[in-house]
Design an enzyme around this catalytic site. Structure first.
Site, PDB file in Angstrom:
ATOM      1  CG  ASP A 231      -9.263  -4.098  -7.007  1.00  0.00           C
ATOM      2  OD1 ASP A 231      -9.618  -4.658  -7.891  1.00  0.00           O
ATOM      3  OD2 ASP A 231      -8.370  -4.741  -6.106  1.00  0.00           O
TER       4      ASP A 231
ATOM      5  CG  ASP B  52       6.298  -7.767   2.899  1.00  0.00           C
ATOM      6  OD1 ASP B  52       4.970  -8.262   2.849  1.00  0.00           O
ATOM      7  OD2 ASP B  52       6.342  -6.796   2.140  1.00  0.00           O
TER       8      ASP B  52
ATOM      9  CD  GLU C  17       2.322  -6.626  -3.859  1.00  0.00           C
ATOM     10  OE1 GLU C  17       2.195  -7.265  -2.692  1.00  0.00           O
ATOM     11  OE2 GLU C  17       1.484  -6.039  -4.338  1.00  0.00           O
TER      12      GLU C  17
ATOM     13  CB  ALA D  60      -2.024  -2.570   7.307  1.00  0.00           C
TER      14      ALA D  60
ATOM     15  CB  THR E   1      -0.118   1.386   7.730  1.00  0.00           C
ATOM     16  OG1 THR E   1       0.112   0.430   7.253  1.00  0.00           O
ATOM     17  CG2 THR E   1      -0.610   1.583   9.098  1.00  0.00           C
ATOM     18  NE  ARG E   2      -2.857   4.171   0.347  1.00  0.00           N
ATOM     19  CZ  ARG E   2      -3.146   5.298   0.553  1.00  0.00           C
ATOM     20  NH1 ARG E   2      -2.296   6.336   0.742  1.00  0.00           N
ATOM     21  NH2 ARG E   2      -4.487   5.852   0.511  1.00  0.00           N
TER      22      ARG E   2
ATOM     23  CB  SER F  67       5.207  -3.667   5.393  1.00  0.00           C
ATOM     24  OG  SER F  67       5.997  -3.574   4.009  1.00  0.00           O
TER      25      SER F  67
ATOM     26  CG  ASP G 182      -7.916  -8.972  -6.148  1.00  0.00           C
ATOM     27  OD1 ASP G 182      -7.938  -7.879  -5.685  1.00  0.00           O
ATOM     28  OD2 ASP G 182      -6.968  -9.451  -6.501  1.00  0.00           O
TER      29      ASP G 182
HETATM   30  N1  LIG Z   1       4.221  -5.352   1.094  1.00  0.00           N
HETATM   31  C1  LIG Z   1       4.150  -4.126   0.855  1.00  0.00           C
HETATM   32  N2  LIG Z   1       4.640  -3.402   1.696  1.00  0.00           N
HETATM   33  C2  LIG Z   1       4.528  -2.004   1.692  1.00  0.00           C
HETATM   34  N3  LIG Z   1       3.672  -1.182   1.064  1.00  0.00           N
HETATM   35  C3  LIG Z   1       3.040  -2.115   0.383  1.00  0.00           C
HETATM   36  C4  LIG Z   1       3.055  -3.179   0.252  1.00  0.00           C
HETATM   37  N4  LIG Z   1       2.018  -3.558  -0.658  1.00  0.00           N
HETATM   38  C5  LIG Z   1       1.590  -2.713  -1.273  1.00  0.00           C
HETATM   39  N5  LIG Z   1       2.003  -1.319  -0.738  1.00  0.00           N
HETATM   40  C6  LIG Z   1       1.579   0.173  -0.991  1.00  0.00           C
HETATM   41  O1  LIG Z   1       0.340   0.156  -0.537  1.00  0.00           O
HETATM   42  C7  LIG Z   1      -0.543   0.811  -1.420  1.00  0.00           C
HETATM   43  C8  LIG Z   1      -1.935   0.260  -1.116  1.00  0.00           C
HETATM   44  O2  LIG Z   1      -2.113  -1.080  -1.427  1.00  0.00           O
HETATM   45  P1  LIG Z   1      -3.389  -1.728  -1.368  1.00  0.00           P
HETATM   46  O3  LIG Z   1      -3.224  -3.314  -1.600  1.00  0.00           O
HETATM   47  O4  LIG Z   1      -4.274  -1.501  -0.294  1.00  0.00           O
HETATM   48  O5  LIG Z   1      -3.900  -1.299  -2.722  1.00  0.00           O
HETATM   49  P2  LIG Z   1      -3.480  -1.502  -4.301  1.00  0.00           P
HETATM   50  O6  LIG Z   1      -3.365  -3.107  -4.183  1.00  0.00           O
HETATM   51  O7  LIG Z   1      -2.497  -0.883  -4.625  1.00  0.00           O
HETATM   52  O8  LIG Z   1      -4.670  -0.948  -5.025  1.00  0.00           O
HETATM   53  P3  LIG Z   1      -5.942  -1.880  -5.394  1.00  0.00           P
HETATM   54  O9  LIG Z   1      -6.938  -1.186  -4.357  1.00  0.00           O
HETATM   55  O10 LIG Z   1      -6.096  -1.274  -6.896  1.00  0.00           O
HETATM   56  O11 LIG Z   1      -5.831  -3.293  -5.260  1.00  0.00           O
HETATM   57  C9  LIG Z   1       0.141   0.114  -2.764  1.00  0.00           C
HETATM   58  O12 LIG Z   1      -0.353   1.107  -3.688  1.00  0.00           O
HETATM   59  C10 LIG Z   1       1.730   0.423  -2.493  1.00  0.00           C
HETATM   60  O13 LIG Z   1       2.161   1.660  -2.624  1.00  0.00           O
HETATM   61 MG   LIG Z   2      -5.830  -4.885  -3.818  1.00  0.00          MG
END
Ligand SMILES: Nc1ncnc2c1ncn2[C@@H]1O[C@H](COP(=O)(O)OP(=O)(O)OP(=O)(O)O)[C@@H](O)[C@H]1O
Ligand SMILES: [Mg+2]
Ligand SMILES: [K+]
Length: 678
Positions: A305, A342, A346, A375, A378-379, A381, A515
């Site tokens: 990842d 949140d 981030e 989540a 949904t990506r 928050s 992780d």
């Molecule tokens: N706190 C948050 N609120 C809203 N959207 C977020 C938040 N954190 C991450 N995202 C969005 O959601 C996406 C997916 O996050 P996720 O943690 O699933 O994967 P990632 O950490 O980007 O990637 P990886 O799988 O490489 O760790 C991120 O790329 C970002 O665009």
């Molecule tokens: Mg991640």
């Protein structure tokens, strides 16, 4: 774990302990687990009976000879036991150190009314919530639900620099036995007593739960088959020798049998496996099974990842960028509104940046808001408040959200998002109801040295694929910067599993590092799942390896060790079997040349006497075991090269070497025995 004992191969006390253990292991009940050596033990016992009751066996005239056979056989078993005990020794020493960390501590448990009650750490159960303050030892494994603290994890990782752990996100797991050095945290305990990470670690390094790997079982079956064949050969020799007029002693027959069965590999097999696991531990990686280490040796594809694995993972808000006809101030305000409560790193960094830029927020006013936590599915928050939705998240997710509510997409959104992504940053879009207000630039940094390490993996023939939840452009930028072979963007947890399955269907062995909780299913699906110790409990539990240093490229070392393990086992098996065949040709002509003069032409070794031939072969058979212990422990050197070339090289060294060595060794021992008049 990363103490002095990590480097020095064996200490005096370890060798002493191993000597004691090798005698204890003579217990037939323990010995039976190793059938080849058990056959040797039965033979040893028979010769002992002959020494004790020579009349009964009619061997009065040759007791001196039988005593030598007996002693040599006993040494053979002790040498094999010593190899195993020595391999187990370091793990036992490590386990002792870890057990000291496991001492009971006082925990500050929070009652439902919010009061603190002091209880012993052994009384904590899954679901309990404890407060841990500066100077306290964390009483059990769990997840931080509130607060942020600096934690000294040296008891487990050996790394003295404290690490920051915080609620929310992928850095929220804490391990019992580690220490809070500053600030405070509230921890929800996630395991019952006896099931903790430390317990698991102790039983792993101790080898208490060690199980034979499928490869080992297969090899063992082969060794047992060979042994049975030679038992038959030796038994049928008896009538044959009678027929041709050679008198064959039972002791000689036993000696011949032991020379022919694969005692070398039989004696070293378990030591090779244990030592391989131990080498992995010395790299600060905890492997839950030998099978995982062996699988690592055959890995074709590696999935990683991005956030927290290839990059540092402390994704921080760096800038608010307005889109459409909105102002920076509006973007800042909207970012803040969508980040109330949140608890991800981030989210908190967004609130911090907004405050720095002078935005304010009346938190009381939004107390009744419905919080929508982040989540991976949904990506997004945010919150819903008085009929208005405030959201932030991946651009495509927010765009879809806005479109569903009948909104329009600002024309400059795409361009501004691409600007952030092309820098390797993560753009988050912010919307209020059906209107996109702006973007948040989340910055993350690629860990140093990645490119070189991925190049190394490529040399080993391993393909690397980065699977990230992030957008394609950011993914591409980071993939280029880190030097991975391929990438898949906008991955949801089930997509990561799909990528792994697709590789597995092609017959490939797949390793996965991760992780996050969203990585857990994929870590479980992969043949080798390597979780970062910094990561979440879910990830660590799903994986079959945990890297205590949280360095994803550590897989390179694990792959090397896995290959080394497989190669060492293969090489020593080849050597052992080649040896036995050679011994056969060394002993038989000497034994029969008296009765059958034609055999003389085969007796090119000119050993002094048939007795000397047998004894020399038996002694050689015994001493070869300790001579090979260092090789079994350290493993044979692995250099990245094509598999076929590697196989040819090893066959040459250990096959041909295995045929030649006994002739030289037996001849030398024969000369020495002659000097002593035997
Ligand atoms: N706190 C948050 N609120 C809203 N959207 C977020 C938040 N954190 C991450 N995202 C969005 O959601 C996406 C997916 O996050 P996720 O943690 O699933 O994967 P990632 O950490 O980007 O990637 P990886 O799988 O490489 O760790 C991120 O790329 C970002 O665009
Ligand atoms: Mg991640
Ligand atoms: K042998």
């Amino acid at each position: 774990m990363r103490s002095d004992q990590r480097n020095s191969l064996f200490t005096g006390p370890m060798i002493r302990q191993a000597l004691i253990e090798s005698v204890k292991k003579l217990n037939p009940l323990i010995m039976m687990k190793n059938p080849v050596m058990f056959v040797v033990e039965v033979g040893t016992f028979l010769t002992l009976l002959m020494i004790l009751f020579p009349k009964f066996f009619g061997v009065e005239g040759t007791v001196g000879y039988i005593v030598i056979v007996f002693l040599t056989l006993l040494l053979t078993i002790l040498f094999a036991n010593f190899a195993e005990a020595l391999a187990e020794g370091r793990g036992k020493a490590q386990a002792d150190t870890l057990k000291k960390t496991k001492a009971d501590t006082i925990a500050k448990r929070l009652t439902s009314s919010g009061k603190i009650e002091e209880v012993s750490s052994v009384d904590l159960r899954k679901g309990d919530i404890v407060l841990v303050e500066t100077g306290d030892t964390i009483p059990g494994d769990g997840e931080i639900i509130e607060g942020l603290a600096s934690i000294d994890e040296s008891a487990i990782t050996g790394e003295s620099a404290p690490v920051i752990k915080e609620a929310g996100g992928d850095f929220n797991s804490v391990t019992g036995g580690t220490k809070v050095v500053s600030d405070w945290i509230k921890v929800r305990i996630t395991v019952d007593p006896g099931e903790s990470f430390l317990d698991k670690m102790i039983s792993l390094v101790e080898g208490a739960s060690r199980q034979k790997t499928p490869n080992e079982i297969a090899l063992n079956t082969l060794l047992i088959t060979l042994t049975l064949i030679f038992v038959l050969v030796c038994v049928t020799l008896l009538p044959i020798t009678k027929y041709v007029g050679v008198k064959l002693e039972i002791a000689t027959l036993i000696a011949l049998l032991v020379c022919l069965i694969p005692t070398t590999i039989g004696g070293l097999l378990s030591a090779i496996g244990i030592a391989g696991m131990d080498r992995v531990t010395r790299f600060n990686v905890l492997a839950m099974s030998g099978k995982a280490v062996e699988a690592a040796g055959d890995i074709n594809t590696m999935i990683l990842d991005k956030t927290g694995t290839i990059t540092f993972g402390n994704r921080m808000a760096a800038q608010f960028i307005p889109v459409g006809d909105h102002t920076e101030d509006e973007a800042c305000q909207a970012a803040m509104l969508s980040s109330i409560q949140d608890e991800t790193p981030e989210g908190r960094s967004i609130i911090e940046l907004a405050k720095e830029q002078g935005c304010t927020l009346d938190e009381q006013k939004y107390k009744k808001a419905e919080i929508i936590p982040f989540a991976a599915e949904t990506r997004m928050s945010g919150m819903d408040f008085e009929g208005v939705s405030y959201r932030k998240g991946a651009i495509d997710s927010v765009m879809q959200f806005v479109k569903e509510k009948g909104g329009v997409i600002p024309t400059n959104l795409k361009e501004k998002g691409e600007q952030i992504a092309s820098l390797g940053g993560t753009p988050l879009a912010i919307c209020i109801q059906n209107e996109i207000i702006g973007l948040i630039y989340l910055k993350d940094t690629v860990k140093p040295g990645m490119k070189e390490r991925f190049a190394e993996l490529r040399k080993m023939g391993i393909k690397t694929i980065m699977c990230t939840g992030d957008n394609p452009l950011t993914a591409k930028t980071i993939a280029n910067e880190a030097g991975v072979d391929d990438f898949v963007a906008e991955c949801k947890p089930e997509d990561k599993i799909r990528v792994i399955r697709e590789e597995q269907i092609q017959g490939k062995l797949v390793a996965m590092t991760g992780d996050g909780t969203n990585d857990a299913p994929a870590l479980a699906q992969a043949d080798v799942g390597l979780a970062m110790n910094s990561g979440t409990m879910a990830a660590k539990e799903a994986a079959n390896m945990v890297d205590l240093d949280s360095d994803p490229t550590k897989i390179i070392e694990v792959v090397s060790i896995g290959k080394q393990l497989l190669m060492t086992r293969g090489a020593l098996t080849t050597f052992s079997v080649a040896n036995d065949i050679a011994k056969y040709f060394a002993i038989l002509p000497a034994m029969f040349s008296v009765a059958i003069p034609e055999m003389q032409t085969l007796n090119f070794m000119h050993l002094s006497s048939p007795t000397s031939a047998i004894l020399s072969a038996l002694i050689f058979n015994a001493v070869i075991i300790p001579l090979l212990i260092p090789l079994a422990m350290k493993g044979i050197a692995y250099k990245p090269m094509p598999a076929v070339k590697l196989l040819q090289r090893n066959l040459l060294i250990y096959g041909v070497g295995g045929v030649i060595a006994p002739f030289i060794g037996i001849k030398l021992i024969d000369i020495v025995l002659q000097v002593f008049g035997l």
